[in-house]
Write a protein that holds these residues in place. Sequence first.
Motif, short mmCIF file in Angstrom:
data_model
loop_
_atom_site.label_atom_id
_atom_site.label_comp_id
_atom_site.label_asym_id
_atom_site.label_seq_id
_atom_site.Cartn_x
_atom_site.Cartn_y
_atom_site.Cartn_z
N PHE A 8 -1.27 -10.39 2.89
CA PHE A 8 -0.12 -10.35 3.80
C PHE A 8 0.64 -9.03 3.69
O PHE A 8 1.24 -8.56 4.66
CB PHE A 8 0.82 -11.55 3.59
CG PHE A 8 1.58 -11.55 2.30
CD1 PHE A 8 2.84 -10.97 2.23
CD2 PHE A 8 1.06 -12.13 1.16
CE1 PHE A 8 3.57 -10.99 1.05
CE2 PHE A 8 1.78 -12.15 -0.03
CZ PHE A 8 3.03 -11.58 -0.08
N GLN A 9 0.60 -8.39 2.51
CA GLN A 9 1.24 -7.09 2.35
C GLN A 9 0.46 -6.00 3.08
O GLN A 9 1.05 -5.10 3.67
CB GLN A 9 1.38 -6.76 0.86
CG GLN A 9 2.32 -7.68 0.13
CD GLN A 9 2.17 -7.62 -1.37
OE1 GLN A 9 1.10 -7.36 -1.88
NE2 GLN A 9 3.26 -7.87 -2.07
N VAL A 10 -0.86 -6.10 3.05
CA VAL A 10 -1.71 -5.17 3.78
C VAL A 10 -1.44 -5.30 5.28
O VAL A 10 -1.31 -4.30 5.99
CB VAL A 10 -3.20 -5.40 3.46
CG1 VAL A 10 -4.09 -4.59 4.39
CG2 VAL A 10 -3.49 -5.07 2.01
N LEU A 11 -1.35 -6.53 5.77
CA LEU A 11 -1.08 -6.75 7.20
C LEU A 11 0.30 -6.21 7.59
O LEU A 11 0.46 -5.61 8.66
CB LEU A 11 -1.18 -8.24 7.53
CG LEU A 11 -2.57 -8.86 7.41
CD1 LEU A 11 -2.50 -10.36 7.69
CD2 LEU A 11 -3.57 -8.18 8.31
N THR A 12 1.28 -6.39 6.72
CA THR A 12 2.61 -5.84 6.97
C THR A 12 2.57 -4.33 7.03
O THR A 12 3.16 -3.72 7.93
CB THR A 12 3.59 -6.31 5.86
OG1 THR A 12 3.65 -7.73 5.86
CG2 THR A 12 4.97 -5.72 6.07
N ASP A 31 12.28 -9.24 3.51
CA ASP A 31 11.64 -10.50 3.14
C ASP A 31 12.36 -11.09 1.95
O ASP A 31 13.28 -10.49 1.41
CB ASP A 31 10.17 -10.26 2.81
CG ASP A 31 9.28 -11.43 3.25
OD1 ASP A 31 9.78 -12.57 3.29
OD2 ASP A 31 8.11 -11.20 3.54
N GLU A 32 11.92 -12.25 1.52
CA GLU A 32 12.52 -12.92 0.36
C GLU A 32 12.28 -12.11 -0.91
O GLU A 32 11.34 -11.32 -0.99
CB GLU A 32 11.90 -14.32 0.19
CG GLU A 32 12.19 -15.26 1.34
CD GLU A 32 13.65 -15.65 1.46
OE1 GLU A 32 14.34 -15.73 0.41
OE2 GLU A 32 14.11 -15.86 2.58
N VAL A 33 13.10 -12.35 -1.90
CA VAL A 33 12.96 -11.70 -3.21
C VAL A 33 11.60 -12.06 -3.80
O VAL A 33 11.18 -13.22 -3.76
CB VAL A 33 14.11 -12.16 -4.15
CG1 VAL A 33 13.88 -11.65 -5.56
CG2 VAL A 33 15.44 -11.71 -3.61
N THR A 38 8.31 -3.78 -1.98
CA THR A 38 8.05 -2.44 -2.52
C THR A 38 6.57 -2.11 -2.46
O THR A 38 6.19 -0.98 -2.13
CB THR A 38 8.58 -2.34 -3.97
OG1 THR A 38 9.98 -2.64 -3.97
CG2 THR A 38 8.36 -0.96 -4.54
N VAL A 39 5.72 -3.07 -2.73
CA VAL A 39 4.26 -2.87 -2.66
C VAL A 39 3.86 -2.53 -1.22
O VAL A 39 3.12 -1.57 -0.97
CB VAL A 39 3.49 -4.11 -3.16
CG1 VAL A 39 2.00 -3.96 -2.94
CG2 VAL A 39 3.79 -4.36 -4.62
#
Length: 88
Positions: A8-12, A31-33, A38-39
């Motif tokens: 999901f971080q890659v898609l973001t 997004d939520e904590v 940061t990643v």
Amino acid sequence: MAQTPKHFQVLTAKAAVKALTTGSRRFLLADEVGLGKTVAAREVIAELARRRGSEPFHVYYFGSGRTVTKQNAPRLCAAGESGLCDAS
């Protein structure tokens, strides 16, 4: 220590890069904590740096407190990008 981004971080990161390379000058990542903002931001910065080569660009990093932003800012630069990335 660099963390491998989750799917999901890659898609973001891909969505942010697409927005920033097709006309938008800004992209807000919120997004939520603990979900890896940061990643994802580091992935965006690394891809933009790769595409721009030696052309500099600015990243404005905002947070709710100086302690957290000071701790996370250096994590925005991928290893070996010290000359291209000055996050503080």
